[in-house]
Design a protein around this motif. Structure first.
Motif, PDB file in Angstrom:
ATOM      1  N   GLY A 102      28.706  -3.363   0.368  1.00  8.18           N
ATOM      2  CA  GLY A 102      28.119  -2.208   1.065  1.00  8.18           C
ATOM      3  C   GLY A 102      26.732  -1.897   0.538  1.00  8.18           C
ATOM      4  O   GLY A 102      25.805  -1.615   1.309  1.00  8.18           O
ATOM      5  N   ALA A 103      26.562  -1.963  -0.794  1.00 12.19           N
ATOM      6  CA  ALA A 103      25.250  -1.710  -1.397  1.00 12.19           C
ATOM      7  C   ALA A 103      24.281  -2.835  -1.051  1.00 12.19           C
ATOM      8  O   ALA A 103      23.085  -2.598  -0.843  1.00 12.19           O
ATOM      9  N   TRP A 104      24.786  -4.070  -0.980  1.00 18.78           N
ATOM     10  CA  TRP A 104      23.952  -5.226  -0.598  1.00 18.78           C
ATOM     11  C   TRP A 104      23.369  -4.989   0.793  1.00 18.78           C
ATOM     12  O   TRP A 104      22.169  -5.131   1.015  1.00 18.78           O
ATOM     13  N   LYS A 105      24.224  -4.603   1.730  1.00 20.04           N
ATOM     14  CA  LYS A 105      23.759  -4.352   3.100  1.00 20.04           C
ATOM     15  C   LYS A 105      22.815  -3.157   3.150  1.00 20.04           C
ATOM     16  O   LYS A 105      21.802  -3.202   3.838  1.00 20.04           O
ATOM     17  N   SER A 106      23.133  -2.085   2.423  1.00 20.21           N
ATOM     18  CA  SER A 106      22.278  -0.896   2.400  1.00 20.21           C
ATOM     19  C   SER A 106      20.890  -1.199   1.849  1.00 20.21           C
ATOM     20  O   SER A 106      19.909  -0.555   2.243  1.00 20.21           O
ATOM     21  N   ALA A 107      20.819  -2.189   0.951  1.00 19.90           N
ATOM     22  CA  ALA A 107      19.527  -2.591   0.374  1.00 19.90           C
ATOM     23  C   ALA A 107      18.730  -3.476   1.328  1.00 19.90           C
ATOM     24  O   ALA A 107      17.600  -3.855   1.028  1.00 19.90           O
ATOM     25  N   GLY A 108      19.320  -3.809   2.484  1.00 20.77           N
ATOM     26  CA  GLY A 108      18.620  -4.623   3.470  1.00 20.77           C
ATOM     27  C   GLY A 108      18.548  -6.090   3.104  1.00 20.77           C
ATOM     28  O   GLY A 108      17.689  -6.822   3.607  1.00 20.77           O
ATOM     29  N   LEU A 109      19.462  -6.558   2.250  1.00 13.24           N
ATOM     30  CA  LEU A 109      19.452  -7.951   1.814  1.00 13.24           C
ATOM     31  C   LEU A 109      20.166  -8.829   2.850  1.00 13.24           C
ATOM     32  O   LEU A 109      21.041  -8.362   3.578  1.00 13.24           O
ATOM     33  N   PRO A 110      19.809 -10.108   2.921  1.00 17.36           N
ATOM     34  CA  PRO A 110      20.351 -10.980   3.974  1.00 17.36           C
ATOM     35  C   PRO A 110      21.819 -11.350   3.756  1.00 17.36           C
ATOM     36  O   PRO A 110      22.277 -11.494   2.625  1.00 17.36           O
ATOM     37  N   TYR A 111      22.524 -11.507   4.869  1.00 18.68           N
ATOM     38  CA  TYR A 111      23.919 -11.944   4.836  1.00 18.68           C
ATOM     39  C   TYR A 111      24.258 -12.590   6.173  1.00 18.68           C
ATOM     40  O   TYR A 111      23.469 -12.545   7.123  1.00 18.68           O
ATOM     41  N   LEU A 112      25.413 -13.218   6.228  1.00 18.24           N
ATOM     42  CA  LEU A 112      25.893 -13.829   7.461  1.00 18.24           C
ATOM     43  C   LEU A 112      26.994 -12.957   8.043  1.00 18.24           C
ATOM     44  O   LEU A 112      27.805 -12.401   7.303  1.00 18.24           O
ATOM     45  N   ALA A 113      27.027 -12.857   9.362  1.00 13.91           N
ATOM     46  CA  ALA A 113      28.036 -12.053  10.042  1.00 13.91           C
ATOM     47  C   ALA A 113      28.543 -12.799  11.266  1.00 13.91           C
ATOM     48  O   ALA A 113      27.852 -13.662  11.807  1.00 13.91           O
ATOM     49  N   THR A 114      29.741 -12.449  11.692  1.00 14.33           N
ATOM     50  CA  THR A 114      30.302 -13.013  12.912  1.00 14.33           C
ATOM     51  C   THR A 114      29.933 -12.109  14.075  1.00 14.33           C
ATOM     52  O   THR A 114      30.182 -10.901  14.035  1.00 14.33           O
ATOM     53  N   ASP A 115      29.328 -12.700  15.090  1.00 16.00           N
ATOM     54  CA  ASP A 115      28.992 -11.960  16.303  1.00 16.00           C
ATOM     55  C   ASP A 115      30.286 -11.782  17.104  1.00 16.00           C
ATOM     56  O   ASP A 115      30.865 -12.773  17.554  1.00 16.00           O
ATOM     57  N   PRO A 116      30.758 -10.548  17.276  1.00 16.87           N
ATOM     58  CA  PRO A 116      32.034 -10.347  17.970  1.00 16.87           C
ATOM     59  C   PRO A 116      32.023 -10.803  19.428  1.00 16.87           C
ATOM     60  O   PRO A 116      33.066 -11.135  19.979  1.00 16.87           O
ATOM     61  N   ALA A 117      30.860 -10.842  20.056  1.00 16.64           N
ATOM     62  CA  ALA A 117      30.787 -11.248  21.461  1.00 16.64           C
ATOM     63  C   ALA A 117      30.921 -12.759  21.632  1.00 16.64           C
ATOM     64  O   ALA A 117      31.502 -13.224  22.604  1.00 16.64           O
ATOM     65  N   THR A 118      30.408 -13.518  20.667  1.00 14.29           N
ATOM     66  CA  THR A 118      30.406 -14.972  20.810  1.00 14.29           C
ATOM     67  C   THR A 118      31.261 -15.700  19.775  1.00 14.29           C
ATOM     68  O   THR A 118      31.605 -16.868  19.951  1.00 14.29           O
ATOM     69  N   GLY A 119      31.556 -15.031  18.659  1.00 19.23           N
ATOM     70  CA  GLY A 119      32.300 -15.675  17.583  1.00 19.23           C
ATOM     71  C   GLY A 119      31.445 -16.545  16.698  1.00 19.23           C
ATOM     72  O   GLY A 119      31.924 -17.150  15.738  1.00 19.23           O
ATOM     73  N   SER A 120      30.154 -16.597  16.995  1.00 19.22           N
ATOM     74  CA  SER A 120      29.243 -17.439  16.194  1.00 19.22           C
ATOM     75  C   SER A 120      28.745 -16.663  14.974  1.00 19.22           C
ATOM     76  O   SER A 120      28.787 -15.435  14.929  1.00 19.22           O
ATOM     77  N   THR A 121      28.287 -17.417  13.991  1.00 16.23           N
ATOM     78  CA  THR A 121      27.738 -16.817  12.783  1.00 16.23           C
ATOM     79  C   THR A 121      26.261 -16.553  12.982  1.00 16.23           C
ATOM     80  O   THR A 121      25.527 -17.413  13.467  1.00 16.23           O
ATOM     81  N   VAL A 122      25.828 -15.343  12.620  1.00 17.35           N
ATOM     82  CA  VAL A 122      24.436 -14.960  12.757  1.00 17.35           C
ATOM     83  C   VAL A 122      23.909 -14.429  11.428  1.00 17.35           C
ATOM     84  O   VAL A 122      24.669 -13.875  10.630  1.00 17.35           O
ATOM     85  N   SER A 123      22.630 -14.607  11.193  1.00 18.30           N
ATOM     86  CA  SER A 123      21.993 -14.078   9.994  1.00 18.30           C
ATOM     87  C   SER A 123      21.618 -12.627  10.221  1.00 18.30           C
ATOM     88  O   SER A 123      21.143 -12.259  11.291  1.00 18.30           O
ATOM     89  N   LYS A 124      21.853 -11.813   9.206  1.00 22.97           N
ATOM     90  CA  LYS A 124      21.485 -10.398   9.239  1.00 22.97           C
ATOM     91  C   LYS A 124      20.629 -10.118   8.035  1.00 22.97           C
ATOM     92  O   LYS A 124      20.743 -10.806   7.028  1.00 22.97           O
ATOM     93  N   PRO A 125      19.920  -9.085   7.875  1.00 19.54           N
ATOM     94  CA  PRO A 125      19.441  -8.194   8.919  1.00 19.54           C
ATOM     95  C   PRO A 125      18.364  -8.869   9.734  1.00 19.54           C
ATOM     96  O   PRO A 125      17.702  -9.752   9.383  1.00 19.54           O
TER      97      PRO A 125
END
Length: 125
Positions: A102-125
């Motif tokens: 949660g702190a990693w995301k709040s700091a705006g650091l990059p991570y991978l997430a699953t796009d619920p619409a497509t199921g593909s992995t996307v880079s965030k932020p």
């Protein structure tokens, strides 16, 4: 600068998400995610390894001769429990990420997430 606390005779290094990212980018640490497989599948730090708390066994960790291990979870609670288990098993070089993913995301650091619409992995932020 990181802070430390003493747990079960070991020193636990408490790193901020930015400190973890900097050390990870320099290949100085291995990042181990102790969240559930479902949490990890939904979103995680690219390159982090999964070792869920539910099946955690400190004796199965790799040696730390080359890189330190940094544990993280969602908020920092589970990773501290894992660090305590490691200290009880005699592992003395321990670190966890303060505030967890949660702190990693709040700091705006990059991570991978699953796009619920497509199921593909996307880079965030």
């Amino acid at each position: 600068m990181s802070k430390t606390e003493s747990i079960a005779g070991a020193t636990l290094e408490v790193l901020t998400p930015q400190e973890v990212k900097e050390k990870f980018d320099r290949n100085e640490v291995v990042v181990i995610d102790v969240r559930t497989p479902a949490e990890f599948a939904f979103e995680h730090i690219k390159g982090a390894m999964l070792f869920p708390l539910s099946s955690f066994d400190a004796s199965k960790l790799p040696g730390q001769s080359e890189k330190a291990i940094v544990f993280h979870c969602g908020s920092g609670v589970r990773s501290k429990r894992v660090a305590e288990a490691c200290a009880a098993a005699g592992i003395t070089q321990l670190a966890h990420m303060e505030g967890g993913f949660g702190a990693w995301k709040s700091a705006g650091l990059p991570y991978l997430a699953t796009d619920p619409a497509t199921g593909s992995t996307v880079s965030k932020p």
